[in-house]
Write a protein that holds these residues in place. Structure first.
Motif, PDB file in Angstrom:
ATOM      1  N   ARG A  68       6.633  64.436 -30.514  1.00 50.55           N
ATOM      2  CA  ARG A  68       5.698  64.948 -29.521  1.00 50.55           C
ATOM      3  C   ARG A  68       6.145  64.437 -28.158  1.00 50.55           C
ATOM      4  N   VAL A  69       5.783  65.170 -27.107  1.00 49.66           N
ATOM      5  CA  VAL A  69       6.171  64.793 -25.738  1.00 49.66           C
ATOM      6  C   VAL A  69       4.935  64.861 -24.853  1.00 49.66           C
ATOM      7  N   THR A  70       4.712  63.795 -24.069  1.00 55.35           N
ATOM      8  CA  THR A  70       3.628  63.898 -23.083  1.00 55.35           C
ATOM      9  C   THR A  70       4.190  63.652 -21.691  1.00 55.35           C
ATOM     10  N   CYS A  71       3.576  64.316 -20.732  1.00 60.17           N
ATOM     11  CA  CYS A  71       3.983  64.138 -19.338  1.00 60.17           C
ATOM     12  C   CYS A  71       3.205  62.925 -18.812  1.00 60.17           C
ATOM     13  N   LEU A  72       3.925  61.950 -18.282  1.00 60.95           N
ATOM     14  CA  LEU A  72       3.296  60.655 -17.992  1.00 60.95           C
ATOM     15  C   LEU A  72       2.507  60.651 -16.688  1.00 60.95           C
ATOM     16  N   ARG A  73       2.972  61.430 -15.714  1.00 64.74           N
ATOM     17  CA  ARG A  73       2.303  61.387 -14.411  1.00 64.74           C
ATOM     18  C   ARG A  73       1.562  62.688 -14.151  1.00 64.74           C
ATOM     19  N   GLN A  74       0.602  62.637 -13.265  1.00 63.11           N
ATOM     20  CA  GLN A  74      -0.084  63.853 -12.860  1.00 63.11           C
ATOM     21  C   GLN A  74      -0.371  63.795 -11.366  1.00 63.11           C
ATOM     22  N   GLU A  75      -0.593  64.966 -10.782  1.00 63.80           N
ATOM     23  CA  GLU A  75      -0.954  64.995  -9.366  1.00 63.80           C
ATOM     24  C   GLU A  75      -2.375  64.500  -9.234  1.00 63.80           C
ATOM     25  N   VAL A  76      -2.590  63.480  -8.410  1.00 63.89           N
ATOM     26  CA  VAL A  76      -3.929  62.912  -8.271  1.00 63.89           C
ATOM     27  C   VAL A  76      -4.479  63.005  -6.848  1.00 63.89           C
ATOM     28  N   PHE A  77      -3.593  63.373  -5.901  1.00 67.46           N
ATOM     29  CA  PHE A  77      -4.040  63.469  -4.505  1.00 67.46           C
ATOM     30  C   PHE A  77      -3.195  64.530  -3.810  1.00 67.46           C
ATOM     31  N   SER A  78      -3.862  65.420  -3.088  1.00 66.56           N
ATOM     32  CA  SER A  78      -3.140  66.468  -2.367  1.00 66.56           C
ATOM     33  C   SER A  78      -4.006  66.995  -1.239  1.00 66.56           C
ATOM     34  N   LYS A  79      -3.398  67.300  -0.127  1.00 69.86           N
ATOM     35  CA  LYS A  79      -4.106  67.866   1.042  1.00 69.86           C
ATOM     36  C   LYS A  79      -5.347  67.056   1.430  1.00 69.86           C
ATOM     37  N   GLY A  80      -5.235  65.751   1.360  1.00 71.27           N
ATOM     38  CA  GLY A  80      -6.352  64.904   1.783  1.00 71.27           C
ATOM     39  C   GLY A  80      -7.449  64.751   0.738  1.00 71.27           C
ATOM     40  N   GLN A  81      -7.266  65.364  -0.423  1.00 69.05           N
ATOM     41  CA  GLN A  81      -8.315  65.334  -1.449  1.00 69.05           C
ATOM     42  C   GLN A  81      -7.818  64.687  -2.736  1.00 69.05           C
ATOM     43  N   VAL A  82      -8.724  63.992  -3.404  1.00 73.19           N
ATOM     44  CA  VAL A  82      -8.456  63.491  -4.748  1.00 73.19           C
ATOM     45  C   VAL A  82      -8.572  64.684  -5.694  1.00 73.19           C
ATOM     46  N   THR A  83      -7.518  64.941  -6.477  1.00 72.34           N
ATOM     47  CA  THR A  83      -7.481  66.176  -7.266  1.00 72.34           C
ATOM     48  C   THR A  83      -7.787  65.969  -8.746  1.00 72.34           C
ATOM     49  N   GLN A  84      -8.090  64.729  -9.139  1.00 73.51           N
ATOM     50  CA  GLN A  84      -8.520  64.463 -10.515  1.00 73.51           C
ATOM     51  C   GLN A  84      -9.839  63.725 -10.431  1.00 73.51           C
ATOM     52  N   PRO A  85     -10.731  63.932 -11.385  1.00 78.90           N
ATOM     53  CA  PRO A  85     -11.982  63.167 -11.318  1.00 78.90           C
ATOM     54  C   PRO A  85     -11.695  61.668 -11.372  1.00 78.90           C
ATOM     55  N   LEU A  86     -12.382  60.896 -10.519  1.00 76.72           N
ATOM     56  CA  LEU A  86     -12.238  59.435 -10.562  1.00 76.72           C
ATOM     57  C   LEU A  86     -12.951  58.925 -11.802  1.00 76.72           C
ATOM     58  N   CYS A  87     -12.251  58.158 -12.622  1.00 80.13           N
ATOM     59  CA  CYS A  87     -12.846  57.699 -13.882  1.00 80.13           C
ATOM     60  C   CYS A  87     -13.790  56.531 -13.651  1.00 80.13           C
ATOM     61  N   SER A  88     -14.817  56.459 -14.450  1.00 87.87           N
ATOM     62  CA  SER A  88     -15.686  55.288 -14.449  1.00 87.87           C
ATOM     63  C   SER A  88     -14.951  54.146 -15.141  1.00 87.87           C
ATOM     64  N   THR A  89     -15.492  52.941 -14.969  1.00 86.46           N
ATOM     65  CA  THR A  89     -14.894  51.778 -15.624  1.00 86.46           C
ATOM     66  C   THR A  89     -14.827  51.991 -17.142  1.00 86.46           C
ATOM     67  N   ALA A  90     -15.898  52.534 -17.704  1.00 88.39           N
ATOM     68  CA  ALA A  90     -15.935  52.737 -19.163  1.00 88.39           C
ATOM     69  C   ALA A  90     -14.854  53.721 -19.598  1.00 88.39           C
ATOM     70  N   GLU A  91     -14.672  54.807 -18.833  1.00 90.29           N
ATOM     71  CA  GLU A  91     -13.633  55.783 -19.191  1.00 90.29           C
ATOM     72  C   GLU A  91     -12.244  55.156 -19.108  1.00 90.29           C
ATOM     73  N   THR A  92     -12.036  54.350 -18.057  1.00 93.22           N
ATOM     74  CA  THR A  92     -10.730  53.718 -17.914  1.00 93.22           C
ATOM     75  C   THR A  92     -10.466  52.759 -19.075  1.00 93.22           C
ATOM     76  N   ARG A  93     -11.507  52.007 -19.468  1.00 95.60           N
ATOM     77  CA  ARG A  93     -11.331  51.100 -20.614  1.00 95.60           C
ATOM     78  C   ARG A  93     -10.941  51.892 -21.855  1.00 95.60           C
ATOM     79  N   ALA A  94     -11.570  53.024 -22.046  1.00 92.64           N
ATOM     80  CA  ALA A  94     -11.264  53.842 -23.221  1.00 92.64           C
ATOM     81  C   ALA A  94      -9.803  54.286 -23.177  1.00 92.64           C
ATOM     82  N   LYS A  95      -9.345  54.633 -21.955  1.00 87.81           N
ATOM     83  CA  LYS A  95      -7.938  55.041 -21.797  1.00 87.81           C
ATOM     84  C   LYS A  95      -6.993  53.903 -22.156  1.00 87.81           C
ATOM     85  N   VAL A  96      -7.291  52.717 -21.638  1.00 85.16           N
ATOM     86  CA  VAL A  96      -6.455  51.551 -21.925  1.00 85.16           C
ATOM     87  C   VAL A  96      -6.384  51.356 -23.432  1.00 85.16           C
ATOM     88  N   GLN A  97      -7.521  51.478 -24.056  1.00 84.41           N
ATOM     89  CA  GLN A  97      -7.580  51.244 -25.492  1.00 84.41           C
ATOM     90  C   GLN A  97      -6.697  52.231 -26.240  1.00 84.41           C
TER      91      GLN A  97
END
Lengths: 563, 563
Positions: A486-515
């Motif tokens: 399987r292949v995953t793309c590691l990076r994503q566009e997160v900021f463009s034209k002065g705007q954050v382009t991905q939802p900002l994760c809550s602490t709980a969501e980020t912890r889940a990602k780390v896990q």
């Protein structure tokens, strides 16, 4: 005590905070001197691309966690110079600096900047470009120091927390309590935030609790804490206990005289343990009683102010037994000195004796908290030795990252006006990889990532099931053929034209990602000592481009004689 | 370039900042749980006294510098809970907490607090009580974590800077440039501020310059910096240089064609040095030229982007010679890799050759800046080896204090309601010294401090010329008789009734204090390796009190059986 905190993540507060924490002048002067030189040469708007990466995993480890992205996004969104900033710059730049440059600065923002990034909380490896910052040359140059400052310590302390969790094993709760020894107030707050995120395997959080109230307020981290030795030493006699009565939990009976009740229990405990009443500190008993009256459901005193065996444990048992008699559930004790493992076993034995002798089953579930200058090594030792510690508090070594107090993220120019740029250093370790890139993580059939491949952005991505030829970094240019399941793309566009382009994760969501991210990493890369190193490779095309530029560099056009 | 910064210290800005940097919730939860228990027992207003001190000098050294006092004062002055703070606390305290407690918190401030402190920037030693915080028990307990957080890192990094200065010797200028690797943005700013203060002997400043612009803005520290490697690698050809003309400094002649002028000089330099023109990087020359056009009076490029010997030094000389021809004064070069000492000698030799060959005396005063992961040890090595480096830039090891990234200041209760309190620990190192105290520094006839004596506050001070009997700490209770030539009182009242009672010193004044304080310290205590330890002693009366309390503690009244 441990109490759940407000669930609000106070994103608005954090947005306001970022301008105060990272004002646009909080950077190195040379960013401005370079910006002026670019502007003077008319090059400030040339499209440029920088890569952000580090060269070695910290702590001699096999992985890192990338953190600080969230703050970088808030920083980019708010990046603007105020009049007073520009006036100060005018005072430190040479007097013959063209005044129009300061006008230019006054109008700068990040509307022309695009940021591609590995998501917050992802497991990452040395030499992988983690962020790509693209935009007008002068602007993306100006962002360097702030972005490095925001990701370096966040990633370092998050990685440290994950290592402490690995050292502690899955069963014990971890409490972060390093604020007082942190490198400044913001260092303490950042540590609380990212150690909480530094989560690992087994569906257990990195650091479950923090002592830092502001971290609870801002980031919704559960806060905990009961008492210091000063609380205990502030009492000298039972006369200082007030009120001297306590009602039973169901409130059925009149308040009872808690002093005489406690003395009775203390006498029974001394008999049971064969202890000398003459060695018991009355002030300590008064402190415990007083605390129990204030927190009958959250009784967890520190029991080593004088002597655990001759005073602390006896006083604790007496007060806890009173609470049990009145229908409350005492929580446990904290040990803060000496051999924590051995003491915890002694204390646990006393709990069992009391439980059996007095038929108080609540004594079987009392917890023991250990705190005493805990390092990764001492935590691993606690994990390997017999003991009865269920919560470990960690301070200095965690937040200041004693083993390696900095991460060396760097920010290197890789493209200008669509043309790749490379630093061809005499030290090959310091050479950079040119061009705009995409990074793919290759996963094996068991679901473990086994190789990150850095490709040119224009290449088509590696495909699952198809063999791929690539060149591992630091391996003498030997090609390697691999076939990912399987292949995953590691990076994503997160900021463009002065705007954050991905939802900002809550602490709980980020912890889940780390896990999730740490869970899939093979144990051989997670070993704290001498881990297997993870392979990072260049694609065939990128490898070829590097070779061509290196060749071009050594056959430099002889412009001096040509003209 | 180095440029003087605005002299304003922005005290108003710092006052506003402190509430943002150190909000009253930025503390450990147990401070609040203890405050509630005190309040519940009606003890919150009892007059209590805490001592702040550390147990070991950092970095294995013989002294420390005490810093962070200024921030503590601003913190005390602004200490107040807002409604939202109290509401958050309500959400984390047990549900049965008396609501009147939150009303009490809402009205708290430091109007009842008195702070005696060693002045900012004073040389201090382990085990000396540096601050005495007196006031209502609940309030002074609540202040613990914030005060520790503010002095711990400030003192640590200030001491580290003094050690770097001692290692560097008096002649070299030091540039602090650690922001990007600091433990968070505030860590970077605090480092810039206190490394600048960490001043030493020989009337030379600790760190003369910082790269951190915000530190210049807030604290008036001179800022410096010129260019990164990315600036150099962003250029590929001389076509990118613009404008391609430069006027002479006196403006007498028409602008000259700077490209052909430079090529001419480069050719002469290559001939002089027997260099191969084919190895010279055109992009590097373009970068240097472009920078020189923007900053003809501040030309100081980094010359190791490709090869110092084959490209960087040749390009530098060519451009610098052009500047000299037009009447400007180039400043020098920066080296950022490899053996700095050896390279600096090579570069210096080239400067001398050019100066002689082309009769350009300005080349004799060119400076060489060295930056490359400098530690205390490598700085000491630079100081001991032959080299031509006149400015050293220091980052990571300075700001993160790699050798010991935390200072262990603690905050211990020493008196309640006028009665001394003491923690009589099983570990004698962790025992505390009870009671309100005064601290005197005894000076010998040569003007060197030789002993700090801690007395009871009520004792009359030691007198110059009179023998004094005292008990050195950690020396097995052996009495010592000393006769000081002079006596100074080490601490002063700095905060009382909600007001700062001493003028807040400017950065320059504090630096001067550090300098005086370190200047008088005997070299044997300043040695970086294995210094002689400085004697800290208790007065006869204080020693007697400690002994009595210890005796009382071991003969604890048998309250259990007595009643």
């Amino acid at each position: 005590m441990a109490a759940p905190s407000s669930s609000s993540t106070c994103s608005g507060v954090m947005e306001r905070c970022i301008r105060e924490r990272v004002p646009p002048l909080l950077t190195d002067l040379y960013q401005f001197t370079m910006a002026y030189a670019y502007w003077r040469a008319g090059r400030h708007d040339e499209h440029a691309v920088f890569d952000l990466f580090f060269r070695d995993n910290p702590f001699g480890g096999g992985f890192s966690l990338f953190a600080g992205v969230h703050d970088c996004l808030l920083f980019l969104r708010s990046f603007r110079f105020a009049d007073e900033d520009v006036e100060f710059l005018r005072s430190v730049m040479p007097p013959d600096t063209d005044p129009a440059f300061f006008q230019f600065l006054r109008c700068l923002d990040c509307s022309g900047v695009t940021l591609h990034s590995v998501p917050e909380g992802t497991v990452v490896f040395a030499r992988v470009p983690l962020m790509e910052v693209a935009g007008p040359l002068a602007v993306v140059q100006l962002l360097e120091t702030s972005l490095l400052c925001l990701v370096n310590y966040a990633s370092l302390v998050c990685t440290n927390a994950a290592r402490f969790r690995l050292a502690a094993g899955p069963k014990r709760k971890l409490l972060e309590m390093g604020l007082r020894r942190a490198q400044g107030p913001d260092g303490g707050l950042t540590a609380s935030r990212y150690t909480h995120i530094g989560e690992t395997l087994f569906h257990l959080s990195g650091f479950d609790l923090t002592s830092n109230v502001q971290a609870g307020f801002l980031f919704g981290i559960p806060v905990a804490g009961t008492m210091a030795h000063s609380y205990v030493t502030s009492f000298t006699s039972l006369e200082e206990v007030w009120p001297q009565t306590l009602s039973a939990v169901n409130g059925e009976h009149n308040p009872v005289d808690i002093i005489s009740l406690t003395k009775g229990w203390l006498s029974r405990v001394c008999d049971l343990l064969g202890a000398e009443p003459g060695k018991i500190h009355e002030g300590e008993l008064a402190a415990f009683l007083s605390y129990a009256i204030a927190y009958p459901q959250n009784f967890l005193p520190v029991i080593d102010s004088y002597s655990v065996g001759c005073s602390g444990i006896l006083n604790f048992c007496a007060v806890a037994l009173v609470l049990c008699e009145l229908g409350y559930r005492p929580v446990g004790v904290r040990l803060d000195s000496g051999d924590l493992c051995k003491q915890s076993l002694d204390v646990h034995r006393v709990f069992r004796l009391c439980s059996e002798q007095f038929s108080i089953p609540a004594f079987d579930s009392l917890i023991i908290v250990g705190t005493n200058n805990i390092s990764e090594e001492s935590l691993a030792e606690v994990n390997s030795k017999e003991n009865a510690i269920s919560v470990v508090g960690v301070g200095t070594h965690l937040v200041t990252c004693t083993k390696q107090p900095s991460l060396g993220c760097v920010y290197k120019l890789v493209e200008v006006r669509g043309r790749p740029r490379m630093k061809v250093s005499e030290d090959p370790e310091k050479s950079t990889v040119p061009g705009r890139k995409a990074v793919y993580r290759l996963i094996d059939p068991e679901g473990h990532p086994f190789l990150d491949v850095v490709c040119l952005a224009v290449e088509s991505p590696p495909e699952a099931g198809l063999p791929l030829s690539c060149y591992p970094l630091g391996c003498n240019h030997t090609a390697l053929s691999v076939t990912p399941a399987r292949v995953t793309c590691l990076r994503q566009e997160v900021f463009s034209k002065g705007q954050v382009t991905q939802p900002l994760c809550s602490t709980a969501e980020t912890r889940a990602k780390v896990q999730r991210s740490l869970q899939t990493l093979h144990p051989r890369h997670k070993r704290l000592q001498k881990p297997d190193s993870y392979t990072v490779a260049l694609s065939q095309k990128l490898h070829n481009m590097v070779k061509e530029i290196q060749k071009g560099s050594s056959n430099n056009t002889n412009f001096l004689l040509a003209n």
